[in-house]
Design a protein around this motif. Sequence first.
Motif, mmCIF file in Angstrom:
data_model
loop_
_atom_site.group_PDB
_atom_site.id
_atom_site.type_symbol
_atom_site.label_atom_id
_atom_site.label_comp_id
_atom_site.label_asym_id
_atom_site.label_seq_id
_atom_site.Cartn_x
_atom_site.Cartn_y
_atom_site.Cartn_z
ATOM 1 N N VAL A 101 0.842 -1.194 0.000
ATOM 2 C CA VAL A 101 0.000 0.000 0.000
ATOM 3 C C VAL A 101 0.876 1.242 0.000
ATOM 4 O O VAL A 101 1.811 1.360 0.795
ATOM 5 C CB VAL A 101 -0.940 0.002 1.226
ATOM 6 N N GLN A 102 0.577 2.190 -0.875
ATOM 7 C CA GLN A 102 1.396 3.396 -1.008
ATOM 8 C C GLN A 102 0.963 4.528 -0.076
ATOM 9 O O GLN A 102 1.688 5.493 0.105
ATOM 10 C CB GLN A 102 1.345 3.889 -2.459
ATOM 11 N N HIS A 103 -0.229 4.419 0.508
ATOM 12 C CA HIS A 103 -0.739 5.497 1.348
ATOM 13 C C HIS A 103 -0.210 5.367 2.780
ATOM 14 O O HIS A 103 -0.068 4.257 3.299
ATOM 15 C CB HIS A 103 -2.270 5.475 1.363
ATOM 16 N N PRO A 104 0.092 6.485 3.443
ATOM 17 C CA PRO A 104 0.610 6.421 4.819
ATOM 18 C C PRO A 104 -0.437 5.934 5.816
ATOM 19 O O PRO A 104 -0.100 5.400 6.858
ATOM 20 C CB PRO A 104 1.027 7.859 5.109
ATOM 21 N N LYS A 105 -1.717 6.134 5.492
ATOM 22 C CA LYS A 105 -2.789 5.683 6.380
ATOM 23 C C LYS A 105 -3.919 5.101 5.544
ATOM 24 O O LYS A 105 -4.155 5.516 4.417
ATOM 25 C CB LYS A 105 -3.316 6.824 7.243
ATOM 26 N N LEU A 106 -4.620 4.134 6.127
ATOM 27 C CA LEU A 106 -5.765 3.518 5.476
ATOM 28 C C LEU A 106 -6.995 3.668 6.355
ATOM 29 O O LEU A 106 -6.939 3.423 7.562
ATOM 30 C CB LEU A 106 -5.513 2.026 5.244
ATOM 31 N N ALA A 107 -8.098 4.060 5.748
ATOM 32 C CA ALA A 107 -9.384 4.088 6.445
ATOM 33 C C ALA A 107 -10.154 2.859 5.979
ATOM 34 O O ALA A 107 -10.602 2.780 4.839
ATOM 35 C CB ALA A 107 -10.150 5.363 6.123
ATOM 36 N N ILE A 108 -10.283 1.876 6.868
ATOM 37 C CA ILE A 108 -10.932 0.627 6.490
ATOM 38 C C ILE A 108 -12.194 0.397 7.315
ATOM 39 O O ILE A 108 -12.344 0.929 8.420
ATOM 40 C CB ILE A 108 -9.992 -0.575 6.666
ATOM 41 N N GLU A 109 -13.089 -0.417 6.748
ATOM 42 C CA GLU A 109 -14.268 -0.894 7.465
ATOM 43 C C GLU A 109 -14.214 -2.410 7.430
ATOM 44 O O GLU A 109 -14.034 -3.016 6.373
ATOM 45 C CB GLU A 109 -15.551 -0.394 6.802
ATOM 46 N N PHE A 110 -14.356 -3.020 8.595
ATOM 47 C CA PHE A 110 -14.176 -4.462 8.718
ATOM 48 C C PHE A 110 -15.340 -5.057 9.495
ATOM 49 O O PHE A 110 -15.792 -4.501 10.497
ATOM 50 C CB PHE A 110 -12.863 -4.751 9.448
ATOM 51 N N PHE A 111 -15.821 -6.204 9.004
ATOM 52 C CA PHE A 111 -16.881 -6.909 9.724
ATOM 53 C C PHE A 111 -16.694 -8.405 9.543
ATOM 54 O O PHE A 111 -16.432 -8.886 8.442
ATOM 55 C CB PHE A 111 -18.263 -6.496 9.219
ATOM 56 N N LEU A 112 -16.799 -9.150 10.636
ATOM 57 C CA LEU A 112 -16.642 -10.601 10.591
ATOM 58 C C LEU A 112 -17.520 -11.212 11.676
ATOM 59 O O LEU A 112 -17.515 -10.761 12.824
ATOM 60 C CB LEU A 112 -15.173 -10.979 10.835
ATOM 61 N N LYS A 113 -18.284 -12.230 11.299
ATOM 62 C CA LYS A 113 -19.141 -12.893 12.278
ATOM 63 C C LYS A 113 -19.192 -14.388 11.983
ATOM 64 O O LYS A 113 -19.081 -14.822 10.830
ATOM 65 C CB LYS A 113 -20.555 -12.319 12.257
ATOM 66 N N PRO A 114 -19.363 -15.216 13.038
ATOM 67 C CA PRO A 114 -19.493 -16.659 12.814
ATOM 68 C C PRO A 114 -20.914 -17.009 12.388
ATOM 69 O O PRO A 114 -21.881 -16.390 12.839
ATOM 70 C CB PRO A 114 -19.165 -17.250 14.191
ATOM 71 N N LEU A 115 -21.036 -17.999 11.511
ATOM 72 C CA LEU A 115 -22.338 -18.520 11.130
ATOM 73 C C LEU A 115 -22.512 -19.906 11.750
ATOM 74 O O LEU A 115 -21.583 -20.722 11.726
ATOM 75 C CB LEU A 115 -22.475 -18.606 9.605
ATOM 76 N N ALA A 116 -23.688 -20.166 12.304
ATOM 77 C CA ALA A 116 -23.945 -21.438 12.974
ATOM 78 C C ALA A 116 -23.889 -22.594 11.973
ATOM 79 O O ALA A 116 -24.401 -22.497 10.853
ATOM 80 C CB ALA A 116 -25.305 -21.397 13.660
ATOM 81 N N LEU A 117 -23.258 -23.695 12.397
ATOM 82 C CA LEU A 117 -23.092 -24.860 11.543
ATOM 83 C C LEU A 117 -23.904 -26.044 12.069
ATOM 84 O O LEU A 117 -24.198 -26.142 13.266
ATOM 85 C CB LEU A 117 -21.616 -25.266 11.472
ATOM 86 N N LYS A 118 -24.252 -26.951 11.174
ATOM 87 C CA LYS A 118 -24.915 -28.183 11.566
ATOM 88 C C LYS A 118 -23.955 -29.043 12.388
ATOM 89 O O LYS A 118 -22.738 -29.027 12.163
ATOM 90 C CB LYS A 118 -25.349 -28.964 10.322
ATOM 91 N N LYS A 119 -24.503 -29.799 13.318
ATOM 92 C CA LYS A 119 -23.660 -30.679 14.119
ATOM 93 C C LYS A 119 -23.035 -31.765 13.247
ATOM 94 O O LYS A 119 -21.884 -32.155 13.444
ATOM 95 C CB LYS A 119 -24.480 -31.303 15.248
ATOM 96 N N ASN A 120 -23.793 -32.259 12.285
ATOM 97 C CA ASN A 120 -23.292 -33.276 11.376
ATOM 98 C C ASN A 120 -22.879 -32.617 10.069
ATOM 99 O O ASN A 120 -23.720 -32.130 9.314
ATOM 100 C CB ASN A 120 -24.375 -34.329 11.115
ATOM 101 N N GLN A 121 -21.592 -32.589 9.801
ATOM 102 C CA GLN A 121 -21.061 -31.951 8.608
ATOM 103 C C GLN A 121 -20.885 -32.939 7.446
ATOM 104 O O GLN A 121 -20.452 -32.542 6.367
ATOM 105 C CB GLN A 121 -19.715 -31.296 8.917
ATOM 106 N N TYR A 122 -21.253 -34.199 7.650
ATOM 107 C CA TYR A 122 -21.065 -35.207 6.612
ATOM 108 C C TYR A 122 -22.177 -35.116 5.571
ATOM 109 O O TYR A 122 -23.351 -35.015 5.905
ATOM 110 C CB TYR A 122 -21.049 -36.602 7.218
ATOM 111 N N LEU A 123 -21.783 -35.160 4.317
ATOM 112 C CA LEU A 123 -22.754 -35.098 3.216
ATOM 113 C C LEU A 123 -22.186 -35.875 2.036
ATOM 114 O O LEU A 123 -21.163 -35.498 1.461
ATOM 115 C CB LEU A 123 -23.030 -33.650 2.812
ATOM 116 N N SER A 124 -22.858 -36.955 1.677
ATOM 117 C CA SER A 124 -22.428 -37.786 0.555
ATOM 118 C C SER A 124 -23.670 -38.302 -0.163
ATOM 119 O O SER A 124 -24.163 -39.396 0.122
ATOM 120 C CB SER A 124 -21.567 -38.965 1.037
ATOM 121 N N PRO A 125 -24.204 -37.529 -1.092
ATOM 122 C CA PRO A 125 -25.429 -37.930 -1.781
ATOM 123 C C PRO A 125 -25.209 -39.153 -2.667
ATOM 124 O O PRO A 125 -24.095 -39.379 -3.169
ATOM 125 C CB PRO A 125 -25.785 -36.697 -2.618
#
Length: 342
Positions: A101-125
Amino acid sequence: MKWTILTLLLLVKTVNVSAATLHTNKPISLEVNPSQDVALPISKPGYYRGYLRSKTDLDNVAIYNSQGVQVKHLIRSTTKETEIFWLVESADTYVVKFDGVQHPKLAIEFFLKPLALKKNQYLSPEAAIISPLIKETASQLSRGNLNAESEFWSKIALAGTPLVEYEKDNKAIVTFLFNGKANNVRVLGSPYGGHSHLSQLNESSIWFRSFQIPSDSRLSYRIAPNVPQLEQDKNREQRKAVLATAQPDPLNPNPLFGQGDNLFSAASTLTLADAPSDSVTTDSGSPKGQVSHHVYQSPNSELARRYSLYQPNGVYVLDSDAPLLFLFDGDATWTKFLPRQF
């Protein structure tokens, strides 16, 4: 993507940017010095979604663990924003680094959140077995042949993936494969749909999905093992989750399409026997034009859209009725991976 967020936006202005810290579950606006690292503590493994935006161009943004190992590339080429699809394997205090980055300062906006997952992650159709080699291997496994699995992978190692079995009438059976333990596997870029689930063969290390396609086909694709399986699917989030683990096929020896390891990056390629020449995609030495980048801000949306214009070299005379070609997925494909041969 437009995010609906009820959390109050936190504005941090600081000179001691080495102490800057990003947090999950709440959006934050932060002024940072690109030469300093920004801490990102993650207290729980899981699947995290969000975005990174900047008022100025970003060229290279990556996330490192506390051991200094890069675990995620967010941005590799010039842009002001990116979505984040991140499967976090362990809790840690990660570090976000802004390089080039060439700029001496950066004005950033950041957002991160967890998404709920199924207990069983197995999937084999269940999938129809149309590949002769897969069919024979399945038969050998069902008969108790302990060497059937290793014999199969020995054959695949010689030819590489995908497995291609030619038929009559200019057809071929193409089988995408994954070798190893996984909860699920998807192929991104498959024929007839774009996204397809692979199936595990008889509890073996063989994951497969076959398609019958014309023998003059040429395509690119990525393999995504252990795609996060969401508890709730809103705004097509489950379909997008493939981007958290998508990667080039490790068993494919063919040249890659594109490069890098960010959101839309390198992909594996497949060219069948009767595919026409792709010489038009190689550099022919013709005079090249110029690409200019612009941003469109709709009054009805908070999300700005970046678009690029290609103008042919001045040696080519353009009539007033010259055709205009619109190419979508510009950042993902056209402006990065293909030579400009217009």
